[in-house]
Write a protein that holds these residues in place. Structure first.
Motif: not given
Length: 237
Positions: A114-116, A132-137
Protein backbone atom coordinates in the motif's frame (compact mmCIF):
# COMPACT_ATOMS: atom_id res chain seq x y z
CA UNK A 1 -8.15 -5.04 38.01
CA UNK A 2 -9.29 -3.33 41.20
CA UNK A 3 -10.60 0.02 42.35
CA UNK A 4 -10.63 2.71 39.70
CA UNK A 5 -9.35 0.25 37.09
CA UNK A 6 -12.56 -1.78 37.15
CA UNK A 7 -14.40 -1.13 33.85
CA UNK A 8 -17.85 0.37 33.95
CA UNK A 9 -19.06 -2.09 31.30
CA UNK A 10 -18.31 -5.69 30.42
CA UNK A 11 -16.47 -6.88 27.32
CA UNK A 12 -19.67 -8.41 25.93
CA UNK A 13 -21.54 -5.14 26.44
CA UNK A 14 -18.92 -3.23 24.50
CA UNK A 15 -18.91 -5.85 21.73
CA UNK A 16 -22.68 -5.71 21.28
CA UNK A 17 -23.14 -1.97 21.73
CA UNK A 18 -24.33 -0.50 18.44
CA UNK A 19 -23.51 3.08 19.50
CA UNK A 20 -19.84 2.58 20.38
CA UNK A 21 -17.24 4.77 18.69
CA UNK A 22 -14.94 3.24 16.07
CA UNK A 23 -11.62 4.70 17.17
CA UNK A 24 -10.60 1.25 18.41
CA UNK A 25 -9.98 0.02 14.85
CA UNK A 26 -7.00 2.40 14.66
CA UNK A 27 -5.37 1.35 17.92
CA UNK A 28 -2.19 -0.71 18.26
CA UNK A 29 -3.91 -3.87 19.60
CA UNK A 30 -6.13 -3.94 16.51
CA UNK A 31 -3.11 -3.37 14.28
CA UNK A 32 -1.57 -6.50 15.77
CA UNK A 33 -4.55 -8.46 14.48
CA UNK A 34 -4.18 -6.92 11.04
CA UNK A 35 -0.49 -7.78 11.01
CA UNK A 36 -1.30 -11.35 12.04
CA UNK A 37 -3.90 -11.56 9.27
CA UNK A 38 -1.34 -10.43 6.70
CA UNK A 39 1.12 -13.10 7.80
CA UNK A 40 -1.60 -15.75 7.64
CA UNK A 41 -2.69 -14.64 4.17
CA UNK A 42 0.87 -14.55 2.87
CA UNK A 43 1.81 -17.92 4.31
CA UNK A 44 -1.41 -19.49 3.09
CA UNK A 45 -1.03 -18.12 -0.43
CA UNK A 46 2.63 -18.99 -0.92
CA UNK A 47 3.11 -22.16 1.13
CA UNK A 48 2.89 -24.46 -1.92
CA UNK A 49 4.67 -22.15 -4.35
CA UNK A 50 7.74 -24.34 -4.86
CA UNK A 51 11.23 -23.09 -5.80
CA UNK A 52 11.20 -19.36 -6.47
CA UNK A 53 13.52 -16.40 -6.94
CA UNK A 54 12.72 -12.83 -5.91
CA UNK A 55 13.56 -10.24 -8.57
CA UNK A 56 14.01 -6.60 -7.56
CA UNK A 57 14.68 -3.36 -9.40
CA UNK A 58 13.44 0.16 -9.89
CA UNK A 59 9.73 0.86 -10.27
CA UNK A 60 10.83 3.74 -12.52
CA UNK A 61 12.20 1.61 -15.35
CA UNK A 62 10.45 2.50 -18.59
CA UNK A 63 8.74 -0.03 -20.81
CA UNK A 64 10.95 -0.61 -23.84
CA UNK A 65 14.21 0.29 -22.08
CA UNK A 66 17.20 -2.07 -22.05
CA UNK A 67 16.80 -2.71 -18.33
CA UNK A 68 13.09 -3.48 -18.73
CA UNK A 69 14.00 -6.02 -21.42
CA UNK A 70 16.64 -7.43 -19.05
CA UNK A 71 13.97 -7.96 -16.40
CA UNK A 72 11.80 -9.84 -18.88
CA UNK A 73 14.70 -12.02 -20.00
CA UNK A 74 15.91 -12.93 -16.53
CA UNK A 75 12.38 -13.98 -15.57
CA UNK A 76 12.01 -16.13 -18.68
CA UNK A 77 15.29 -17.86 -17.95
CA UNK A 78 14.35 -18.41 -14.31
CA UNK A 79 11.12 -20.08 -15.43
CA UNK A 80 13.11 -22.26 -17.85
CA UNK A 81 15.33 -23.23 -14.89
CA UNK A 82 12.29 -24.35 -12.90
CA UNK A 83 11.70 -21.32 -10.67
CA UNK A 84 8.66 -19.20 -9.96
CA UNK A 85 9.34 -15.46 -10.06
CA UNK A 86 8.43 -13.20 -7.13
CA UNK A 87 8.38 -9.40 -7.42
CA UNK A 88 6.86 -6.46 -5.59
CA UNK A 89 4.03 -6.55 -8.11
CA UNK A 90 4.38 -2.93 -9.17
CA UNK A 91 5.56 -1.15 -12.35
CA UNK A 92 9.04 -0.91 -13.90
CA UNK A 93 11.42 -3.78 -13.17
CA UNK A 94 8.70 -5.60 -11.24
CA UNK A 95 6.31 -5.49 -14.17
CA UNK A 96 9.08 -6.59 -16.53
CA UNK A 97 9.90 -9.67 -14.45
CA UNK A 98 6.24 -10.57 -13.97
CA UNK A 99 5.70 -10.19 -17.71
CA UNK A 100 8.65 -12.41 -18.56
CA UNK A 101 7.50 -15.12 -16.16
CA UNK A 102 3.87 -14.91 -17.27
CA UNK A 103 4.67 -15.09 -20.97
CA UNK A 104 7.07 -17.99 -20.41
CA UNK A 105 4.25 -19.99 -18.82
CA UNK A 106 5.73 -19.88 -15.32
CA UNK A 107 4.33 -18.73 -12.00
CA UNK A 108 4.34 -14.95 -11.77
CA UNK A 109 3.95 -13.74 -8.18
CA UNK A 110 3.40 -10.16 -7.05
CA UNK A 111 3.63 -9.04 -3.45
CA UNK A 112 2.17 -5.54 -3.50
CA UNK A 113 2.39 -2.81 -0.89
CA UNK A 114 0.00 0.00 0.00
CA UNK A 115 1.67 3.19 -1.25
CA UNK A 116 0.33 6.64 -2.10
CA UNK A 117 1.96 6.63 -5.54
CA UNK A 118 1.38 3.03 -6.69
CA UNK A 119 -2.02 1.47 -7.19
CA UNK A 120 -2.65 -2.26 -7.44
CA UNK A 121 -0.67 -5.07 -8.99
CA UNK A 122 0.55 -5.03 -12.56
CA UNK A 123 -1.35 -6.95 -15.26
CA UNK A 124 1.17 -9.81 -15.43
CA UNK A 125 0.77 -11.05 -11.85
CA UNK A 126 -0.88 -14.47 -11.74
CA UNK A 127 -0.68 -14.95 -7.97
CA UNK A 128 -0.82 -11.79 -5.90
CA UNK A 129 -1.04 -10.60 -2.32
CA UNK A 130 -1.33 -6.97 -1.21
CA UNK A 131 0.23 -5.88 2.08
CA UNK A 132 -0.12 -2.87 4.35
CA UNK A 133 3.13 -3.49 6.21
CA UNK A 134 6.59 -3.56 4.65
CA UNK A 135 8.04 -5.93 7.24
CA UNK A 136 5.39 -8.58 6.55
CA UNK A 137 6.01 -8.30 2.82
CA UNK A 138 9.78 -8.57 3.33
CA UNK A 139 9.32 -11.79 5.25
CA UNK A 140 7.52 -13.30 2.25
CA UNK A 141 10.26 -12.22 -0.15
CA UNK A 142 12.87 -14.09 1.87
CA UNK A 143 10.87 -17.05 3.20
CA UNK A 144 9.61 -18.24 -0.16
CA UNK A 145 12.66 -17.49 -2.32
CA UNK A 146 15.85 -19.44 -2.92
CA UNK A 147 17.75 -16.29 -3.86
CA UNK A 148 17.59 -12.72 -5.13
CA UNK A 149 18.28 -11.25 -8.55
CA UNK A 150 18.65 -7.48 -8.31
CA UNK A 151 18.43 -5.05 -11.22
CA UNK A 152 19.47 -1.40 -10.81
CA UNK A 153 17.16 0.49 -8.48
CA UNK A 154 16.79 3.12 -5.80
CA UNK A 155 16.03 3.17 -2.09
CA UNK A 156 13.45 0.37 -2.18
CA UNK A 157 15.74 -1.92 -4.14
CA UNK A 158 18.69 -1.14 -1.87
CA UNK A 159 16.52 -1.74 1.17
CA UNK A 160 15.60 -5.24 -0.01
CA UNK A 161 19.20 -5.96 -1.00
CA UNK A 162 20.72 -4.96 2.33
CA UNK A 163 17.92 -6.67 4.24
CA UNK A 164 18.95 -9.95 2.60
CA UNK A 165 22.63 -9.30 3.24
CA UNK A 166 21.95 -8.51 6.90
CA UNK A 167 19.94 -11.70 7.34
CA UNK A 168 22.73 -13.72 5.74
CA UNK A 169 25.46 -11.97 7.75
CA UNK A 170 23.62 -12.65 11.01
CA UNK A 171 22.84 -16.23 9.93
CA UNK A 172 19.10 -15.69 10.05
CA UNK A 173 19.12 -17.21 6.56
CA UNK A 174 21.86 -19.53 5.32
CA UNK A 175 23.45 -19.82 1.89
CA UNK A 176 21.22 -17.29 0.17
CA UNK A 177 22.53 -16.32 -3.30
CA UNK A 178 22.31 -12.64 -4.23
CA UNK A 179 23.11 -11.69 -7.82
CA UNK A 180 23.32 -8.10 -9.05
CA UNK A 181 22.85 -7.34 -12.75
CA UNK A 182 24.74 -4.40 -14.22
CA UNK A 183 28.43 -3.99 -13.39
CA UNK A 184 28.59 -0.30 -14.26
CA UNK A 185 25.73 0.43 -11.85
CA UNK A 186 26.74 -1.82 -8.93
CA UNK A 187 30.55 -1.88 -8.95
CA UNK A 188 31.01 1.60 -7.39
CA UNK A 189 28.95 0.37 -4.42
CA UNK A 190 30.90 -2.90 -4.27
CA UNK A 191 34.16 -0.95 -4.35
CA UNK A 192 32.99 1.29 -1.49
CA UNK A 193 31.98 -1.72 0.58
CA UNK A 194 35.29 -3.46 -0.14
CA UNK A 195 37.42 -0.45 0.72
CA UNK A 196 35.91 2.18 3.00
CA UNK A 197 33.44 0.01 4.90
CA UNK A 198 35.76 -3.01 5.09
CA UNK A 199 38.84 -0.98 6.03
CA UNK A 200 36.93 0.63 8.90
CA UNK A 201 36.20 -2.87 10.21
CA UNK A 202 32.45 -2.50 9.81
CA UNK A 203 32.05 -5.68 7.74
CA UNK A 204 34.11 -8.75 6.84
CA UNK A 205 35.53 -9.62 3.45
CA UNK A 206 33.13 -12.58 3.35
CA UNK A 207 30.21 -10.15 3.53
CA UNK A 208 31.31 -8.45 0.32
CA UNK A 209 31.95 -11.83 -1.30
CA UNK A 210 28.27 -12.70 -0.91
CA UNK A 211 27.48 -10.33 -3.76
CA UNK A 212 27.84 -11.68 -7.27
CA UNK A 213 27.86 -9.06 -10.02
CA UNK A 214 27.10 -9.94 -13.64
CA UNK A 215 26.13 -8.18 -16.84
CA UNK A 216 23.62 -10.49 -18.49
CA UNK A 217 20.42 -12.30 -17.58
CA UNK A 218 21.99 -15.62 -18.57
CA UNK A 219 24.92 -15.06 -16.19
CA UNK A 220 22.54 -14.14 -13.38
CA UNK A 221 20.42 -17.26 -13.73
CA UNK A 222 23.49 -19.45 -14.17
CA UNK A 223 24.90 -18.07 -10.90
CA UNK A 224 21.62 -18.71 -9.07
CA UNK A 225 21.30 -22.27 -10.39
CA UNK A 226 24.94 -23.09 -9.64
CA UNK A 227 24.89 -21.81 -6.06
CA UNK A 228 21.57 -23.48 -5.27
CA UNK A 229 22.93 -26.76 -6.61
CA UNK A 230 25.91 -26.43 -4.26
CA UNK A 231 23.56 -25.65 -1.36
CA UNK A 232 21.38 -28.66 -2.15
CA UNK A 233 24.40 -30.98 -2.38
CA UNK A 234 25.69 -29.80 1.00
CA UNK A 235 22.49 -30.60 2.87
CA UNK A 236 22.48 -33.83 4.88
CA UNK A 237 20.25 -36.57 3.45
Amino acid sequence: MRGKYLPATTTDQRLLDKDQDTDWVHTDPWRVMRIQAEFVEGFGTLAELGPAISVFGSARLKHGSDLYAMGEEVARLLVDAGYAVITGGGPGAMEAANKGAHEAGGTSVGLGIELPFESGLNDYVDLGVNFRYFFVRKTMFVKYAQGYVVLPGGFGTLDELFEALTLAQTQKVTSFPVVLIGRSFWEPMIEWLGTTVLEHGMIAASDVARLQVVDTAAEAVQAIVKENAVIAASRPE
